[in-house]
Design a protein around this motif. Structure first.
Motif, PDB file in Angstrom:
ATOM      1  N   LEU A   1      -4.670   6.715   1.884  1.00 45.51           N
ATOM      2  CA  LEU A   1      -4.941   5.487   1.142  1.00 45.51           C
ATOM      3  C   LEU A   1      -5.914   5.726   0.004  1.00 45.51           C
ATOM      4  O   LEU A   1      -5.856   5.066  -1.034  1.00 45.51           O
TER       5      LEU A   1
ATOM      6  N   LEU B   1       0.153   6.051   5.900  1.00 43.68           N
ATOM      7  CA  LEU B   1      -1.026   5.307   5.480  1.00 43.68           C
ATOM      8  C   LEU B   1      -2.258   5.654   6.310  1.00 43.68           C
ATOM      9  O   LEU B   1      -2.971   4.780   6.793  1.00 43.68           O
TER      10      LEU B   1
ATOM     11  N   HIS C   1       0.834  -1.201   0.000  1.00 46.41           N
ATOM     12  CA  HIS C   1       0.000   0.000   0.000  1.00 46.41           C
ATOM     13  C   HIS C   1       0.873   1.256   0.000  1.00 46.41           C
ATOM     14  O   HIS C   1       0.571   2.229  -0.718  1.00 46.41           O
TER      15      HIS C   1
END
Length: 592
Positions: A501, A496, A476
């Protein structure tokens, strides 16, 4: 070379006046002198050139020649420009001491003779050294190492007066003779090399850094860790080492160029040896990551980690923490890979179509290099790097020493007065921004306008149960990095947050329209009035809307800050006391 060879070169204008039976003497250098006693500057084997300014009368010749003969010089060449014919007393003294004597025509400069002899002697030494290089290479390929490339680099310095270093694609010093290159110089040389290689030009490449000229020879990686062969130079350029020589090779004879090519081949053998030593670590990482991806039971993963830990972190004594780092190299056909991506992780680079050219092996070689401490020239830190490649991703399983509990750390820091900075120094975890700081410039040169390297770093985990989450977290983070502009980008786990995100998956045109609607009025106003509304907005949001803290940070009176915020609200039609408007501004600034 031999003295006899000097007479065979008409351009030197030499006549032999004595010493016919001594012409097989070896010439090892040249010295020009008019000192009465030059012995302190002689080491033997020189051809001495003199204009006879030391001679005042006939009695001076015998002691001068006696000194030369005692020093073991190869011969004496006297110029006719000053006195005309060479004095008989000098000829007699040379005959008595069996020293070959030449007359130099007044039309020939000593510099011409010096240049000729130096070129010939250098060629002979290069030939001898080439034989040494070849023997050394055979030793390294047929048995235990013969001392590594440092031995031959030392010979280049001692025999040919060439300082040379082996550098990685990021400019890190791998081997070298004498003093190390400063880090910025190594990075600059690597960047020049990568940029020149990308053009398809053959080496050596010449460049000047801080007033010093270097010749850069590529070291092709053909061993176990080599990128699969292809017609596209982009596959290998980011993984090749280089030999940097402090000299201009433009006018070198073919023999010397061949010698340096032999040196690069020898170093390629050493690289193959180092790659072979990484095979076990790569395999261990591959096995662990395959279990993680397959959803294996934590107990099975833990068992494999117990096998890997002693190899990756020998002598640790306790179970380490682990971090996962994911890297990907992408190329764009239309040369726009450096402009960021609209949908990270979807295979697009810039606005064009991305092509992953041997992406896994290229990213694997780069990630192994990035994870090496640039301050360490030996293999110690490289011995603890385990990078696998799965599909087009390179994935590193990085062991860390077990970290003390935060409470203990805090108590120690408080007692010593060290504070948070000391805590940060005690943290052995990898940080995305620090990883790329030293390598961004040279790698950007190699990626040029059509390549991108993106990297994501997970948080540290202390058990097998956390590895799957760490892998996904690193992936991610890499997608977040891929959404940013630039050719070399990284992101860490701390970035994150939920809104971050979501940002990589917002289409480019939507993001541009959103940021333009909110921020363009402020940018236009700032450009006309230098009002610094954008920096004020950033600081205000960073201070959670606190008037006093923001004013103190900007060194403004609170009334001035209120005026600026009012102007922001007037220009945008938003209300910074509302949470929704604050969030919109925050997201716009992050996407801009």
């Amino acid at each position: 070379m031999r003295l006899r060879a000097l007479l065979d070169t008409d351009a030197l204008g030499l006549r032999l006046l004595g010493g016919d039976d001594e012409l097989d003497r070896t010439v090892r250098g040249v010295m020009t002198t008019d000192l009465r006693d030059p012995s302190r500057y002689l080491s033997g084997g020189e051809l001495v050139l003199t204009g006879l300014a030391w001679r005042r009368d006939a009695t001076d010749s015998e002691p001068f020649v006696r000194i030369l003969a005692g020093a073991g010089v190869a011969g004496l060449a006297a110029g006719e420009a000053e006195l005309g014919d060479i004095p008989v007393d000098l000829i007699e003294a040379c005959r008595h001491h069996r020293l070959p004597l030449f007359a130099v025509n007044e039309t020939v400069a000593f510099a011409t003779i010096t240049e000729h002899v130096v070129r010939q002697v250098s060629g002979e030494r290069a030939g001898d050294l080439a034989a040494v290089v070849d023997r050394h290479r055979r030793l390294m390929t047929s048995g235990p190492t013969g001392g590594g490339p440092e031995v031959v680099l030392d010979l280049l310095t001692s025999d040919l007066d060439l300082r040379a270093w082996v550098l990685s694609p990021t400019g890190r010093r791998i081997a070298g003779a004498g003093e190390s290159l400063p880090g910025p110089v190594g990075a600059s040389l690597a960047g020049h090399h990568l940029a020149a290689t990308r053009t398809g030009r053959r080496g050596p490449h010449r460049t000047t850094v801080d007033g010093t000229t270097y010749s850069l020879f590529p070291i092709r990686n053909t061993g176990r860790g080599a990128v699969p062969p292809s017609r596209d130079v982009r596959e290998s350029v980011l993984a090749d080492w280089l030999l940097a020589v402090e000299a201009d090779a433009a006018d070198w004879p073919a023999a010397r160029l061949d010698l340096l090519q032999g040196v690069t081949q020898l170093i390629a053998v050493e690289r193959d040896r180092r790659d072979a030593a990484r095979t076990v670590r790569r395999r261990l990482a591959q096995e662990v990551l395959e279990l993680v991806q397959a959803g294996a039971a934590p107990t099975e993963i833990a068992a494999r980690l117990r096998v890997a830990a002693p190899v990756l972190l020998p002598g640790l004594g306790t179970a380490p923490h682990w971090q996962v780092v994911v890297a990907r190299v992408e190329w764009a056909e239309d040369g726009t890979a450096g402009t960021g991506t609209g949908a990270a992780g979807t295979g697009t680079a810039g606005t064009g179509t991305a092509q992953d050219i041997a992406g896994g092996p290229v990213a694997q070689a780069l990630l192994e290099e990035i994870l090496v401490d640039p301050a360490v020239t030996g293999p110690d830190t490289a011995d603890r790097i385990a990078v696998a490649h799965m599909g087009e991703e390179a994935i590193a399983l990085v062991p860390l020493p077990a970290m003390p509990a935060h409470g203990a750390d805090a108590a120690t820091a408080d007692a010593s007065g060290a504070g948070p900075a000391a805590l940060k120094q005690q943290d052995p975890a990898l940080h995305a921004d620090i990883l790329l700081a030293a390598v961004r410039e040279p790698l950007a040169a190699g990626l040029a306008d059509d390549g991108r390297l993106t990297l994501g770093v997970s948080a540290a985990v202390h058990s097998a149960e956390g590895l799957r989450g760490a892998l996904e977290e690193a992936r991610h983070a890499r997608r977040v990095a891929a959404a940013r502009p630039g050719r070399v980008c990284a992101a860490g786990h701390h970035e994150l947050a939920s809104h971050v995100l979501l940002l990589p998956f917002v289409p480019d045109d939507v993001r541009r329209a959103f940021t333009a609607r909110l921020l363009d009025p402020l940018r236009d106003y700032d450009s006309r009035h230098r009002a610094e509304l954008i920096p004020t907005l950033e600081a205000f949001l960073d201070c959670d809307g606190s008037w006093t803290r923001c004013a103190a940070r900007l060194h403004l009176h609170v009334n001035t800050l209120r005026y600026r915020v009012g102007r922001i609200e007037q220009l945008t039609g938003r209300d910074l006391s509302r949470l929704e408007d604050k969030l919109d501004f925050f997201l716009a600034l992050r996407m801009s």
